[in-house]
Design an enzyme around this catalytic site. Structure first.
Site, PDB file in Angstrom:
ATOM      1  N   PHE A  12     124.804   9.411  28.704  1.00  0.00           N
ATOM      2  CA  PHE A  12     124.555   8.261  29.573  1.00  0.00           C
ATOM      3  C   PHE A  12     123.717   7.186  28.861  1.00  0.00           C
ATOM      4  CE2 PHE A  12     121.190   6.847  32.670  1.00  0.00           C
ATOM      5  CZ  PHE A  12     121.881   5.711  33.074  1.00  0.00           C
ATOM      6  N   GLY A  37     127.919  14.852  27.349  1.00  0.00           N
ATOM      7  CA  GLY A  37     128.461  13.500  27.159  1.00  0.00           C
ATOM      8  C   GLY A  37     129.933  13.473  27.552  1.00  0.00           C
ATOM      9  N   LEU A  77     119.227  11.054  20.408  1.00  0.00           N
ATOM     10  CA  LEU A  77     119.256  11.286  21.857  1.00  0.00           C
ATOM     11  C   LEU A  77     119.991  12.569  22.229  1.00  0.00           C
ATOM     12  CD1 LEU A  77     119.101   7.995  21.506  1.00  0.00           C
ATOM     13  CD2 LEU A  77     119.607   8.024  23.920  1.00  0.00           C
ATOM     14  N   THR A  96     119.442  23.824  21.284  1.00  0.00           N
ATOM     15  CA  THR A  96     119.876  22.480  20.867  1.00  0.00           C
ATOM     16  C   THR A  96     118.677  21.571  20.741  1.00  0.00           C
ATOM     17  OG1 THR A  96     121.715  22.818  22.367  1.00  0.00           O
ATOM     18  CG2 THR A  96     121.538  20.632  21.406  1.00  0.00           C
ATOM     19  N   ALA A 119     114.251  10.524  21.398  1.00  0.00           N
ATOM     20  CA  ALA A 119     114.236  10.452  22.866  1.00  0.00           C
ATOM     21  C   ALA A 119     113.492  11.659  23.404  1.00  0.00           C
ATOM     22  CB  ALA A 119     115.662  10.442  23.394  1.00  0.00           C
ATOM     23  N   TYR A 153     112.287  23.098  29.236  1.00  0.00           N
ATOM     24  CA  TYR A 153     112.693  21.766  28.758  1.00  0.00           C
ATOM     25  C   TYR A 153     111.468  20.996  28.289  1.00  0.00           C
ATOM     26  CZ  TYR A 153     114.927  17.136  29.034  1.00  0.00           C
ATOM     27  OH  TYR A 153     115.415  15.887  28.764  1.00  0.00           O
ATOM     28  N   LYS A 157     110.883  19.925  24.363  1.00  0.00           N
ATOM     29  CA  LYS A 157     110.702  18.514  24.010  1.00  0.00           C
ATOM     30  C   LYS A 157     109.311  18.277  23.421  1.00  0.00           C
ATOM     31  CE  LYS A 157     114.324  16.172  24.273  1.00  0.00           C
ATOM     32  NZ  LYS A 157     114.701  15.485  23.017  1.00  0.00           N
TER      33      LYS A 157
END
Ligand code: UDP
Length: 326
Positions: A12, A37, A77, A96, A119, A153, A157
């Site tokens: 997105f 995606g 991203l 990932t 990102a 998550y 990150k």
């Protein structure tokens, strides 16, 4: 003409960023494994002769080596995103998010200290705490137990951010970290949990609009065009190297109850509005945050950025996009 590599460019935000880079006259190479995606996202500019697309994973080191050697700047991203996706695919998401960033940063450093825009996410801040609604970059993080998969998550990150900052400190790699708060716009799918496209789809099809919890939780929804503009301003500014930036729109703050009503009225829908307990919506033990609002004063002072798109214009534009997809 800059040679840009956008990992996750069929996602997105990635597809909107790629489109903006092409408009600027840059060369854009996208690598995306299409896990979240979609080819549809890039169809409007796929035939541009400054654009190339590789359907592959960023864990493919041979490919990444070639693409990173050949670019000037990497917009990284590619990541597993969306609360629903993270909870349903915990192994893949962790792998990932951590390994992919390791590959990108390592190669960016190895092949000539290429600029990397990483990102990240407001999930980094974790849970809100009583009385705290606004988050700024240097704030502490507060996370739940490892038995609650949502927090994986945030942790993955955070490792990405630590690694990027470590490359800056030890190798002088020009990295900039963008912590996106709730971002919306045309082409976002509700499949991975994002509330705005879910509500719009429900409203347009006459299904009940499903609010999780009591709906009194608030979010600030920023338009993707504002988010992309912020990323581009940052990427041109050496003062941003080695720093973290919140990207979002504090002016578009709304309760989820009010959002549901707004969307129902804007779509002229007769959908019922239904409240669903979290345990039913996700799995037992899910934790949501009540309030999350970005402090964007750092972004403003370094780049002069100001968000342009109010919540009503943003929603109307997304609704228009949904209708034209039919
Ligand atoms: N939410 C909801 N209904 C949905 C999807 C999400 O009420 O169908 C709620 C969710 O519990 C959260 C808010 O909307 O309080 C924003 O959710 P989203 O997953 O879009 O973003 P995040 O939780 O990361 O802010």
């Amino acid at each position: 003409m800059a040679k840009t590599l956008v990992t996750g460019g069929a996602g997105f935000i990635g597809s909107h960023l790629s489109e903006a880079l092409l408009k600027n006259g840059d060369k854009v190479t996208v690598v995306d494994d299409l896990s979240t995606g979609r080819l549809n996202n890039i169809s409007r500019f796929r035939s541009n002769n400054r654009f190339s697309f590789y359907e592959d994973t960023i864990l493919n080191k041979r490919l990444m080596k070639r693409l990173i050697k050949d670019c000037d700047i990497i917009y990284h991203l590619a990541a597993a995103v969306g609360v629903k996706y993270i909870i349903e695919h915990p192994i893949d998401s962790i792998k990932t998010n951590i390994k992919g960033t390791d590959v990108v940063l390592g190669m960016a450093c190895e092949f000539g200290n290429k600029k990397v825009i990483l990102a990240s996410t407001s999930e980094i801040y974790g849970k809100d705490r009583p009385g705290k609604h606004v988050f700024s970059e240097e704030d502490d993080r507060l996370l739940g137990s490892t038995t609650r998969s949502r927090w994986s998550y945030s942790c993955a990150k955070a490792i990405d951010e630590f690694l990027a900052l470590a490359y800056r400190r030890e190798k002088r790699l020009p990295v900039i970290i963008c912590r996106f708060f709730n971002t919306c716009g045309p082409r976002q799918t509700g499949r991975y949990g994002m509330v705005v496209p879910r509500f719009i789809r429900q409203a347009l099809s006459g299904e009940p609009i499903t609010i999780y919890g009591d709906g009194k939780q608030t979010r600030c929804f920023g338009d993707v065009s504002d988010a992309v503009r912020a990323v581009l301003l940052l990427s041109k500014n050496p003062k941003a190297y080695g720093r973290v930036f919140n990207i979002g729109n504090p002016e578009n703050k709304v309760t989820i109850n009010a959002l549901a009503k707004k969307i129902r009225s804007m779509t002229h829908s007769a959908s019922a509005i239904k409240h669903i307990p979290y345990a039913k919506a996700y799995r037992e033990g899910f934790e949501d945050m009540r309030h999350r609002e970005p402090d964007i004063s750092r972004l403003k002072s370094v780049t002069g950025f100001k968000p342009n798109i109010g919540i009503d214009d943003m929603l109307l534009n997304i609704i228009k996009g949904f209708k034209s997809d039919d």
